[in-house]
Design a protein around this motif. Sequence first.
Motif, short mmCIF file in Angstrom:
data_model
loop_
_atom_site.label_atom_id
_atom_site.label_comp_id
_atom_site.label_asym_id
_atom_site.label_seq_id
_atom_site.Cartn_x
_atom_site.Cartn_y
_atom_site.Cartn_z
N CYS A 33 0.71 -1.27 0.04
CA CYS A 33 0.13 -0.09 0.07
C CYS A 33 0.77 1.19 -0.06
O CYS A 33 0.54 2.14 -0.65
CB CYS A 33 -0.92 -0.08 1.21
SG CYS A 33 -2.20 -1.19 1.20
N SER A 36 2.16 2.13 -3.24
CA SER A 36 1.13 2.37 -4.22
C SER A 36 0.81 3.93 -4.06
O SER A 36 0.12 4.41 -4.75
CB SER A 36 -0.15 1.59 -4.10
OG SER A 36 -0.86 1.91 -2.95
N ARG A 38 -1.00 4.75 -1.81
CA ARG A 38 -2.46 5.09 -1.58
C ARG A 38 -2.58 4.46 0.08
O ARG A 38 -3.79 4.24 0.49
CB ARG A 38 -3.36 4.20 -2.21
CG ARG A 38 -3.39 4.42 -3.77
CD ARG A 38 -3.82 5.88 -4.06
NE ARG A 38 -4.02 5.98 -5.58
CZ ARG A 38 -2.91 6.47 -6.32
NH1 ARG A 38 -1.76 6.76 -6.04
NH2 ARG A 38 -3.44 6.67 -7.81
N HIS A 179 2.23 11.99 -4.59
CA HIS A 179 2.49 10.61 -3.72
C HIS A 179 2.77 10.98 -2.17
O HIS A 179 3.83 11.66 -1.81
CB HIS A 179 3.80 9.90 -4.31
CG HIS A 179 3.91 8.48 -3.84
ND1 HIS A 179 4.30 8.11 -2.64
CD2 HIS A 179 4.10 7.19 -4.69
CE1 HIS A 179 4.24 6.86 -2.47
NE2 HIS A 179 4.14 6.36 -3.48
N ARG A 527 -3.07 0.11 -6.64
CA ARG A 527 -3.72 1.30 -6.94
C ARG A 527 -4.94 1.14 -7.52
O ARG A 527 -5.97 2.16 -7.16
CB ARG A 527 -2.64 1.98 -8.05
CG ARG A 527 -1.39 2.45 -7.49
CD ARG A 527 -0.47 3.08 -8.44
NE ARG A 527 0.94 3.68 -7.77
CZ ARG A 527 2.10 3.56 -8.61
NH1 ARG A 527 2.09 2.97 -9.61
NH2 ARG A 527 3.04 4.13 -7.97
N VAL A 530 -7.84 0.74 -4.95
CA VAL A 530 -8.19 1.95 -4.17
C VAL A 530 -8.80 3.03 -5.20
O VAL A 530 -9.61 3.67 -4.44
CB VAL A 530 -7.04 2.63 -3.60
CG1 VAL A 530 -7.18 3.82 -2.80
CG2 VAL A 530 -6.13 1.66 -2.57
N ASP A 531 -8.53 2.99 -6.38
CA ASP A 531 -9.15 3.93 -7.32
C ASP A 531 -10.80 3.56 -7.61
O ASP A 531 -11.60 3.99 -7.99
CB ASP A 531 -8.53 4.15 -8.62
CG ASP A 531 -7.24 4.70 -8.45
OD1 ASP A 531 -6.43 4.68 -9.17
OD2 ASP A 531 -7.17 5.56 -7.35
#
Length: 560
Positions: A33, A36, A38, A179, A527, A530-531
Amino acid sequence: MGAVPDAEGPARRFWVRFRKESVFAAYTPFVVCLASGRLELETFRHYIAQDVYFLRAFARAYEMAEECADDDDAKMSISELRKAILEEMKMHDAIVEEWGVDLTKESTPNLATVKYTDFLLATAAGKIEGGKGPIKIATPFEKTKIAAYTLGAMTPCMRLYAFLGKELQSFLDPGETNHLYKKWIENYSSESFESSALQTEELLDKLSISLTGEELEVIEKLYHQAMKLEIDFFSAQPIVQQTVVPLSRVQDPAEHQLIIFSDFDLTCTVVDSSAILAEIAILTAPKADQIGPENVNARKSSADLRNSWDALSSLYTEEHEQCIESIIPSEEAKVETFNYEGLCEALEQLSDFEKRANSRVIESGVLKGVNLEDIKRAGERLILQDGCPGFFQQIVNKKEELNADVHILSYCWCGDLIRSAFSSGGLNVVNIHSNEFTYEESVSTGEIVMKVESPMDKARAFKDVLSHSDNGKHVSIYIGDSVGDLLCLLEADVGIVVGSSSSLRRVGHQFGVSFVPLFTGLVKKQREFVDGDSSSWKGLSGILYTVSSWAEIHAFILGP
């Protein structure tokens, strides 16, 4: 990959020996995570608060080690490393302030943090377990060894952080400004941190010069223990968001069966089984002068068998290369989009070739007269790839809990060899799909019952297993290393490629298959997850995932 010291000292040897375990830290939900970009802010805040305890313990351990060292240069080096830790703590203070971490509210270290810090400070205090119980520090000279032991308990953490920093740096886009954890990653991938890690390793090497073999074994044990505790630390970070790892915990066992398929030769094994079976035949065959003219039904002599086998092997290699070249006529013909139908047509050529080659082996009589007991003994001694038996053992041990099943799909001529290789490690419940020798009173006739001798046969066996899975709901994983595995690798929800077969990649690229490092693929999946995009694994995507070791497979599917 993170750098390691140039000299072949203890620090390098220990890192090389245990580096595969660093994979288990990289594949934790926290690090995936984080890579990524996120990771939930609350999780990162908690991690930073916990890491402060690590840094404080490091600073105190360096201070204690400096008191034990009797060499001025060593004392100076330890002092410099302590200053570097204090500088790192200042960076943490800045991050704490930036992220609004209230250490007064998060002042309790979790169990994983306590285990490592207690271990480190106990080591620095001279409370060390040796191979024969607690090590007694009775004289001032013996006390100087504590500095080396302490560095042994700290070095793997420095190297692990440098390794993770370098791994995660590749996921930073130079132009990316959003980021969230860029500063953290840049710190641990920096030249200054790499320099601190190298300095720690060089100091460990220097302090170890005068130690005995037994004392070096103690340091190795401390190094390994520290590595495991550090991995536990990353694993213990509380993750509230949904993640893509480990796969066995992401999927609900009540809803989906986890079905793991694997090739055998050079995927599980270090050497090819056909060569082993031929060697058994050659070594157990009589010498030429032991075969009398009256015994017309006797086996061929060992020398004749050796010549026959060498000729068969050379011809196989030559024709296999020709077959691959015919599948890949030119670079210009390469397609950019995934073309599964075209790949199937091309692999029909390979299927025909494999069948012809197998027929030649049967006709040659090379495998006639081999005793079943010799095959079983060879299987028991067969060397499997590092990490492979442990992975399958854990799957079998947790079979009910995971709702998992394991199937081996192999071109191997003799299923008894595979069964013996796995049963010697206690894996009797693995399902074997392969060819079989025929026997008369436990002696092979030279005939082979061909069940799996082509890519198409493997694909059919693969689909047949899936068609009988629980309620038809499953997540399938196929692990393979060669062109013969391509169809199964692509049909599986997750296709994992081990080894570095150039023919596999060339044929794959020819038909639009993409090869992605597994860790890179996981970060991308996280990614997308989470998106809000679908993160489910689906077969026939045209993407295969590459790994450098079975440790990666273990970490991805089962976790530490």
